[in-house]
Design a protein around this motif. Structure first.
Motif, PDB file in Angstrom:
ATOM      1  N   MET A 136      45.320  36.963  51.428  1.00 33.58           N
ATOM      2  CA  MET A 136      44.204  37.880  51.265  1.00 33.58           C
ATOM      3  C   MET A 136      44.535  38.940  50.226  1.00 33.58           C
ATOM      4  SD  MET A 136      41.111  38.553  52.008  1.00 33.58           S
ATOM      5  CE  MET A 136      39.980  39.936  51.776  1.00 33.58           C
ATOM      6  N   GLU A 137      45.794  39.382  50.167  1.00 37.28           N
ATOM      7  CA  GLU A 137      46.186  40.334  49.126  1.00 37.28           C
ATOM      8  C   GLU A 137      46.004  39.712  47.742  1.00 37.28           C
ATOM      9  OE1 GLU A 137      46.939  43.487  49.729  1.00 37.28           O
ATOM     10  OE2 GLU A 137      46.749  43.136  51.887  1.00 37.28           O
ATOM     11  N   LEU A 138      46.249  38.430  47.631  1.00 42.40           N
ATOM     12  CA  LEU A 138      46.058  37.726  46.364  1.00 42.40           C
ATOM     13  C   LEU A 138      44.576  37.640  46.010  1.00 42.40           C
ATOM     14  CD1 LEU A 138      47.569  36.273  44.110  1.00 42.40           C
ATOM     15  CD2 LEU A 138      47.635  34.224  45.547  1.00 42.40           C
ATOM     16  N   ILE A 139      43.736  37.408  47.009  1.00 36.91           N
ATOM     17  CA  ILE A 139      42.290  37.407  46.783  1.00 36.91           C
ATOM     18  C   ILE A 139      41.817  38.784  46.331  1.00 36.91           C
ATOM     19  CG2 ILE A 139      40.048  37.248  47.957  1.00 36.91           C
ATOM     20  CD1 ILE A 139      41.310  34.998  49.685  1.00 36.91           C
ATOM     21  N   LEU A 140      42.283  39.822  47.007  1.00 38.58           N
ATOM     22  CA  LEU A 140      41.896  41.185  46.623  1.00 38.58           C
ATOM     23  C   LEU A 140      42.361  41.509  45.209  1.00 38.58           C
ATOM     24  CD1 LEU A 140      42.638  43.068  49.968  1.00 38.58           C
ATOM     25  CD2 LEU A 140      40.385  42.652  48.954  1.00 38.58           C
ATOM     26  N   PHE A 141      43.498  40.976  44.815  1.00 43.56           N
ATOM     27  CA  PHE A 141      43.968  41.177  43.442  1.00 43.56           C
ATOM     28  C   PHE A 141      42.979  40.565  42.451  1.00 43.56           C
ATOM     29  CE2 PHE A 141      46.350  40.141  39.624  1.00 43.56           C
ATOM     30  CZ  PHE A 141      47.063  41.307  39.394  1.00 43.56           C
ATOM     31  N   HIS A 142      42.503  39.371  42.752  1.00 37.47           N
ATOM     32  CA  HIS A 142      41.480  38.740  41.901  1.00 37.47           C
ATOM     33  C   HIS A 142      40.225  39.602  41.812  1.00 37.47           C
ATOM     34  CE1 HIS A 142      38.414  35.964  40.498  1.00 37.47           C
ATOM     35  NE2 HIS A 142      37.794  36.035  41.672  1.00 37.47           N
ATOM     36  N   LEU A 143      39.766  40.099  42.937  1.00 38.86           N
ATOM     37  CA  LEU A 143      38.551  40.910  42.952  1.00 38.86           C
ATOM     38  C   LEU A 143      38.736  42.188  42.142  1.00 38.86           C
ATOM     39  CD1 LEU A 143      37.543  40.580  46.725  1.00 38.86           C
ATOM     40  CD2 LEU A 143      36.783  39.170  44.799  1.00 38.86           C
ATOM     41  N   LYS A 144      39.871  42.846  42.321  1.00 36.41           N
ATOM     42  CA  LYS A 144      40.115  44.121  41.629  1.00 36.41           C
ATOM     43  C   LYS A 144      40.375  43.914  40.149  1.00 36.41           C
ATOM     44  CE  LYS A 144      41.844  46.410  45.779  1.00 36.41           C
ATOM     45  NZ  LYS A 144      43.023  46.981  46.477  1.00 36.41           N
ATOM     46  N   ARG A 181      37.137  43.135  38.494  1.00 37.60           N
ATOM     47  CA  ARG A 181      36.333  44.362  38.393  1.00 37.60           C
ATOM     48  C   ARG A 181      36.847  45.255  37.264  1.00 37.60           C
ATOM     49  NH1 ARG A 181      36.373  49.089  41.550  1.00 37.60           N
ATOM     50  NH2 ARG A 181      37.863  48.231  43.039  1.00 37.60           N
ATOM     51  N   GLN A 182      38.140  45.309  37.098  1.00 36.88           N
ATOM     52  CA  GLN A 182      38.714  46.132  36.031  1.00 36.88           C
ATOM     53  C   GLN A 182      38.306  45.626  34.652  1.00 36.88           C
ATOM     54  OE1 GLN A 182      42.689  47.995  36.504  1.00 36.88           O
ATOM     55  NE2 GLN A 182      43.296  46.640  34.844  1.00 36.88           N
ATOM     56  N   GLU A 183      38.165  44.305  34.523  1.00 32.95           N
ATOM     57  CA  GLU A 183      37.777  43.720  33.232  1.00 32.95           C
ATOM     58  C   GLU A 183      36.400  44.197  32.786  1.00 32.95           C
ATOM     59  OE1 GLU A 183      39.455  41.620  31.094  1.00 32.95           O
ATOM     60  OE2 GLU A 183      41.195  42.078  32.340  1.00 32.95           O
ATOM     61  N   LEU A 184      35.545  44.556  33.725  1.00 30.96           N
ATOM     62  CA  LEU A 184      34.196  45.001  33.371  1.00 30.96           C
ATOM     63  C   LEU A 184      34.195  46.344  32.641  1.00 30.96           C
ATOM     64  CD1 LEU A 184      32.143  44.054  36.564  1.00 30.96           C
ATOM     65  CD2 LEU A 184      32.592  42.689  34.515  1.00 30.96           C
ATOM     66  N   GLN A 185      35.286  47.107  32.757  1.00 29.40           N
ATOM     67  CA  GLN A 185      35.371  48.395  32.072  1.00 29.40           C
ATOM     68  C   GLN A 185      35.346  48.236  30.557  1.00 29.40           C
ATOM     69  OE1 GLN A 185      38.929  50.324  33.472  1.00 29.40           O
ATOM     70  NE2 GLN A 185      38.109  50.719  35.518  1.00 29.40           N
ATOM     71  N   HIS A 186      35.661  47.036  30.074  1.00 30.29           N
ATOM     72  CA  HIS A 186      35.824  46.822  28.635  1.00 30.29           C
ATOM     73  C   HIS A 186      34.689  46.016  28.013  1.00 30.29           C
ATOM     74  CE1 HIS A 186      39.773  48.315  29.586  1.00 30.29           C
ATOM     75  NE2 HIS A 186      40.003  47.295  30.376  1.00 30.29           N
ATOM     76  N   ALA A 220      42.780  52.948  36.203  1.00 27.57           N
ATOM     77  CA  ALA A 220      43.239  51.564  36.339  1.00 27.57           C
ATOM     78  C   ALA A 220      43.068  51.135  37.788  1.00 27.57           C
ATOM     79  CB  ALA A 220      44.696  51.454  35.914  1.00 27.57           C
ATOM     80  N   ILE A 221      42.323  50.080  38.002  1.00 26.75           N
ATOM     81  CA  ILE A 221      42.094  49.591  39.355  1.00 26.75           C
ATOM     82  C   ILE A 221      43.324  48.847  39.863  1.00 26.75           C
ATOM     83  CG2 ILE A 221      40.646  48.052  40.755  1.00 26.75           C
ATOM     84  CD1 ILE A 221      38.371  48.658  38.739  1.00 26.75           C
ATOM     85  N   VAL A 222      43.998  48.142  38.963  1.00 19.16           N
ATOM     86  CA  VAL A 222      45.221  47.419  39.293  1.00 19.16           C
ATOM     87  C   VAL A 222      46.378  48.080  38.561  1.00 19.16           C
ATOM     88  CG1 VAL A 222      46.437  45.225  39.154  1.00 19.16           C
ATOM     89  CG2 VAL A 222      43.992  45.249  39.648  1.00 19.16           C
ATOM     90  N   ASP A 223      47.300  48.643  39.304  1.00 15.60           N
ATOM     91  CA  ASP A 223      48.456  49.343  38.728  1.00 15.60           C
ATOM     92  C   ASP A 223      49.624  48.366  38.629  1.00 15.60           C
ATOM     93  OD1 ASP A 223      50.513  50.961  37.975  1.00 15.60           O
ATOM     94  OD2 ASP A 223      50.378  52.328  39.690  1.00 15.60           O
ATOM     95  N   LEU A 224      49.878  47.877  37.408  1.00 13.43           N
ATOM     96  CA  LEU A 224      50.918  46.876  37.220  1.00 13.43           C
ATOM     97  C   LEU A 224      52.317  47.477  37.148  1.00 13.43           C
ATOM     98  CD1 LEU A 224      49.199  44.367  34.773  1.00 13.43           C
ATOM     99  CD2 LEU A 224      49.572  44.127  37.231  1.00 13.43           C
ATOM    100  N   SER A 225      52.431  48.774  37.389  1.00 11.69           N
ATOM    101  CA  SER A 225      53.763  49.360  37.514  1.00 11.69           C
ATOM    102  C   SER A 225      54.325  49.151  38.920  1.00 11.69           C
ATOM    103  CB  SER A 225      53.727  50.863  37.197  1.00 11.69           C
ATOM    104  OG  SER A 225      53.029  51.585  38.205  1.00 11.69           O
ATOM    105  N   LYS A 226      53.475  48.714  39.844  1.00  2.23           N
ATOM    106  CA  LYS A 226      53.918  48.480  41.215  1.00  2.23           C
ATOM    107  C   LYS A 226      54.480  47.067  41.339  1.00  2.23           C
ATOM    108  CE  LYS A 226      50.623  51.644  43.399  1.00  2.23           C
ATOM    109  NZ  LYS A 226      49.534  51.783  44.398  1.00  2.23           N
TER     110      LYS A 226
END
Length: 241
Positions: free
Chosen positions: A84-92, A95-100, A25-31
């Motif tokens: 910028m953290e919000l932008i990086l969240f969009h990028l990550k 990118r995670q969506e491409l796994q599917h 998981a590129i984005v860990d939503l448990s954090k």
């Protein structure tokens, strides 16, 4: 100029994944910080952009006080900028969506599908792309931005079937990085229905790349392009409006 701030030597690091590619998981939503970014991104960024207002509204929804966001984040850039953290969240997250994504056909077909999908994920925030790109190329943010760009090109190449281990590994990914940057810049000014002109642009450029072969044939050339051209392309295009 960017060249004087970041030398070729300073960016001569390998920013890509290993050839032994895994799909965690590129984005860990448990954090907690990612839960806040998720709410801001999905509910407020389409209207308010990658801004303090989006973060403030999401924080209010979650019952957080105004100081909580700064306390939550382990900042990943020198700017220590929540936007910028919000932008990086969009990028990550994108990118995670491409796994599917389901893939079939030739290398061209797979690369085309993946690039189209990634650009489609820009649609909800498309009107904020100029501001987003402008933030990404600030000196304090650019290294992390380039890292995410090349992580994206690595993912796309790997999912499309590339398992090269020689210098072609670098050159193919650099070509895809360049294509994606040019495609986002094209998208900024695209007024066609459903961004169809952007997708045609991708297809034409991708055919050129696959026909001509991958043009980067040395680490020095790859590093120089990485350090100068991507950032300067963005700067020049944004300046034109």
């Amino acid at each position: 100029m960017f060249v004087t701030t970041f030398s070729k030597r300073s960016l001569g690091i390998r920013l890509y994944h290993s050839i032994y590619h895994v799909n965690p998981a590129i984005v860990d939503l448990s954090k907690p910080e990612n839960l806040l970014l998720e709410k801001a991104y999905t509910q407020y960024v389409p209207k308010h952009g990658f801004s303090n207002k989006s973060i403030e509204l999401a924080s209010s929804d979650m019952g957080l006080n105004s100081n909580t966001p700064n306390a939550l984040f382990n900042f990943t850039t020198d700017s220590r900028n929540i936007n910028m953290e919000l932008i990086l969240f969009h990028l990550k997250k994108s990118r995670q969506e491409l796994q599917h994504v389901s893939l079939e056909g030739s290398e061209f077909d797979k690369l085309r599908i993946l690039l189209h999908k990634r650009l489609q994920l820009n649609t909800p925030i498309a009107r904020h792309l100029p501001a987003m790109l402008g933030t990404m190329i600030l000196p304090s943010n650019v290294l992390q931005s380039l890292k995410e760009l090349h992580n994206l090109s690595d993912d796309i190449s790997y999912y499309a079937g590339d398992r090269s281990i020689d210098f072609a590994w670098y050159s193919k990914r650099m070509s895809i990085s360049q294509l994606f940057v040019l495609s986002e810049l094209f998208m900024v000014n695209d007024t066609s229905a459903g961004y169809q002109d952007t997708y045609k642009f991708v297809d034409n450029k991708l055919k050129e790349i696959l026909t001509a072969g991958y043009i980067y044939n040395s680490v020095e050339e790859w590093t120089f392009f990485n350090a100068v051209s991507l950032v300067n392309i963005i700067k020049s295009q944004l300046a034109r409006g």
